[in-house]
Design a protein around this motif. Sequence first.
Motif, PDB file in Angstrom:
ATOM      1  N   ASP A 134      -4.091   1.716  -9.728  1.00 16.48           N
ATOM      2  CA  ASP A 134      -2.783   2.372  -9.851  1.00 16.48           C
ATOM      3  C   ASP A 134      -1.730   1.757  -8.936  1.00 16.48           C
ATOM      4  O   ASP A 134      -0.631   2.299  -8.792  1.00 16.48           O
ATOM      5  CB  ASP A 134      -2.910   3.873  -9.574  1.00 16.48           C
ATOM      6  CG  ASP A 134      -3.461   4.168  -8.176  1.00 16.48           C
ATOM      7  OD1 ASP A 134      -3.833   3.212  -7.466  1.00 16.48           O
ATOM      8  OD2 ASP A 134      -3.536   5.354  -7.815  1.00 16.48           O
ATOM      9  N   ALA A 135      -2.040   0.618  -8.303  1.00 16.02           N
ATOM     10  CA  ALA A 135      -1.059  -0.073  -7.461  1.00 16.02           C
ATOM     11  C   ALA A 135      -0.232  -1.033  -8.317  1.00 16.02           C
ATOM     12  O   ALA A 135      -0.739  -1.639  -9.257  1.00 16.02           O
ATOM     13  CB  ALA A 135      -1.765  -0.843  -6.347  1.00 16.02           C
ATOM     14  N   VAL A 136       1.039  -1.155  -7.987  1.00 19.79           N
ATOM     15  CA  VAL A 136       1.948  -2.040  -8.719  1.00 19.79           C
ATOM     16  C   VAL A 136       2.545  -3.044  -7.735  1.00 19.79           C
ATOM     17  O   VAL A 136       3.062  -2.660  -6.683  1.00 19.79           O
ATOM     18  CB  VAL A 136       3.084  -1.242  -9.396  1.00 19.79           C
ATOM     19  CG1 VAL A 136       4.067  -2.189 -10.078  1.00 19.79           C
ATOM     20  CG2 VAL A 136       2.515  -0.250 -10.405  1.00 19.79           C
ATOM     21  N   TRP A 137       2.454  -4.322  -8.081  1.00 21.70           N
ATOM     22  CA  TRP A 137       3.010  -5.383  -7.242  1.00 21.70           C
ATOM     23  C   TRP A 137       4.329  -5.851  -7.837  1.00 21.70           C
ATOM     24  O   TRP A 137       4.395  -6.232  -9.002  1.00 21.70           O
ATOM     25  CB  TRP A 137       2.026  -6.553  -7.141  1.00 21.70           C
ATOM     26  CG  TRP A 137       0.773  -6.180  -6.405  1.00 21.70           C
ATOM     27  CD1 TRP A 137      -0.364  -5.639  -6.935  1.00 21.70           C
ATOM     28  CD2 TRP A 137       0.551  -6.288  -5.008  1.00 21.70           C
ATOM     29  NE1 TRP A 137      -1.292  -5.400  -5.947  1.00 21.70           N
ATOM     30  CE2 TRP A 137      -0.756  -5.796  -4.745  1.00 21.70           C
ATOM     31  CE3 TRP A 137       1.317  -6.753  -3.943  1.00 21.70           C
ATOM     32  CZ2 TRP A 137      -1.306  -5.759  -3.474  1.00 21.70           C
ATOM     33  CZ3 TRP A 137       0.766  -6.715  -2.668  1.00 21.70           C
ATOM     34  CH2 TRP A 137      -0.522  -6.225  -2.442  1.00 21.70           C
ATOM     35  N   LEU A 138       5.374  -5.841  -7.020  1.00 21.30           N
ATOM     36  CA  LEU A 138       6.697  -6.258  -7.474  1.00 21.30           C
ATOM     37  C   LEU A 138       7.004  -7.699  -7.088  1.00 21.30           C
ATOM     38  O   LEU A 138       8.099  -8.193  -7.362  1.00 21.30           O
ATOM     39  CB  LEU A 138       7.767  -5.322  -6.898  1.00 21.30           C
ATOM     40  CG  LEU A 138       7.595  -3.838  -7.253  1.00 21.30           C
ATOM     41  CD1 LEU A 138       8.699  -3.012  -6.613  1.00 21.30           C
ATOM     42  CD2 LEU A 138       7.582  -3.638  -8.765  1.00 21.30           C
ATOM     43  N   GLY A 139       6.064  -8.361  -6.456  1.00 24.18           N
ATOM     44  CA  GLY A 139       6.255  -9.751  -6.063  1.00 24.18           C
ATOM     45  C   GLY A 139       4.934 -10.357  -5.634  1.00 24.18           C
ATOM     46  O   GLY A 139       3.910  -9.670  -5.555  1.00 24.18           O
ATOM     47  N   ASP A 140       4.944 -11.640  -5.363  1.00 24.34           N
ATOM     48  CA  ASP A 140       3.753 -12.369  -4.942  1.00 24.34           C
ATOM     49  C   ASP A 140       3.508 -12.115  -3.453  1.00 24.34           C
ATOM     50  O   ASP A 140       4.344 -12.477  -2.617  1.00 24.34           O
ATOM     51  CB  ASP A 140       3.959 -13.861  -5.201  1.00 24.34           C
ATOM     52  CG  ASP A 140       2.744 -14.703  -4.822  1.00 24.34           C
ATOM     53  OD1 ASP A 140       1.716 -14.125  -4.409  1.00 24.34           O
ATOM     54  OD2 ASP A 140       2.829 -15.935  -4.941  1.00 24.34           O
TER      55      ASP A 140
END
Length: 217
Positions: free
Chosen positions: A85-91
Motif C-alpha cells: 500500500d506504499a506509493v513512490w512519487l519518485g526514484d
Amino acid sequence: PRLSYGVIALDDELRRLCDGWGEPAISARRLLAGGPASVDAAFAALGGGYVRDERGKFKQLGYLKALATARLLELGFDVLLSDADAVWLGDPWPWIGSRAGGQPSADAGDLPLADVLASNDMPDLRRDGQPDSVYNSGVAFFRASPGGRGGRARRFALEWANRTLATGVIGNDQTEFNRLLRNRYIDGDYSCNRPECLARDPGMYVPYSAEWVCDGG
C-alpha cells in the motif's frame, strides 16, 4: 546485485497472481527453504488471505518478512522494503545510494552510508524525530555489506525477526522494529517483551518535573 523490484509472495495464490500480471515475484517458501523449524511453523500458522486483524497470524507474517529481508541481505542484495500500500512519487535510489551504481544526490547527506534507514508516518518534516513519531516497518532500507553475508544490516534483520517471534500479545514486527531502533533491549536478552521491563527510550523526552513526581519526590 540489485533486483529492481519484486513481490515477496508468502503463499502460492499471490505468486500465481503476480505471474498472471507479469510482475516479478519471489517465493518466500523457496527463499527461506532449509531454515529453522520456526519458518515452517510460521507458514503453517499464517495460512492465506488477509491477516492484518488476526494478531497471531500477523506476527508470523512479520517474522517471515524480517527473515526474508535477512536472507536477501545474505545473498548480497540491498533491500528496500515497501508494503503493497506504499506509493513512490519518485526514484529513491539517488538519496539512499546503491552499490548497483549511480551518483547519489547532492542532498543525500550521509544516507548512502547508513546500514539501515527507517521512515515514519509524519508528512511534516518538522515533526520528524518527535517522541510521538513511530518508525514504519512498511518502508525501510537495509544495505548489504560489500564483505558478504549481509553485514550489520543482516544481523539487525535477524534480531528483528527473532524479536518479532517472541513479541508480546499485542506486539508485531513494527513494535519490535521500533524497540530495536530505539535501543530498548539488552543484547541477547529475550526475557522481556513488555514495555514495563524495557530499557528507557533514549529518544523520549520526559520533563524533569514529571520524572520527579514519578520517582515519588
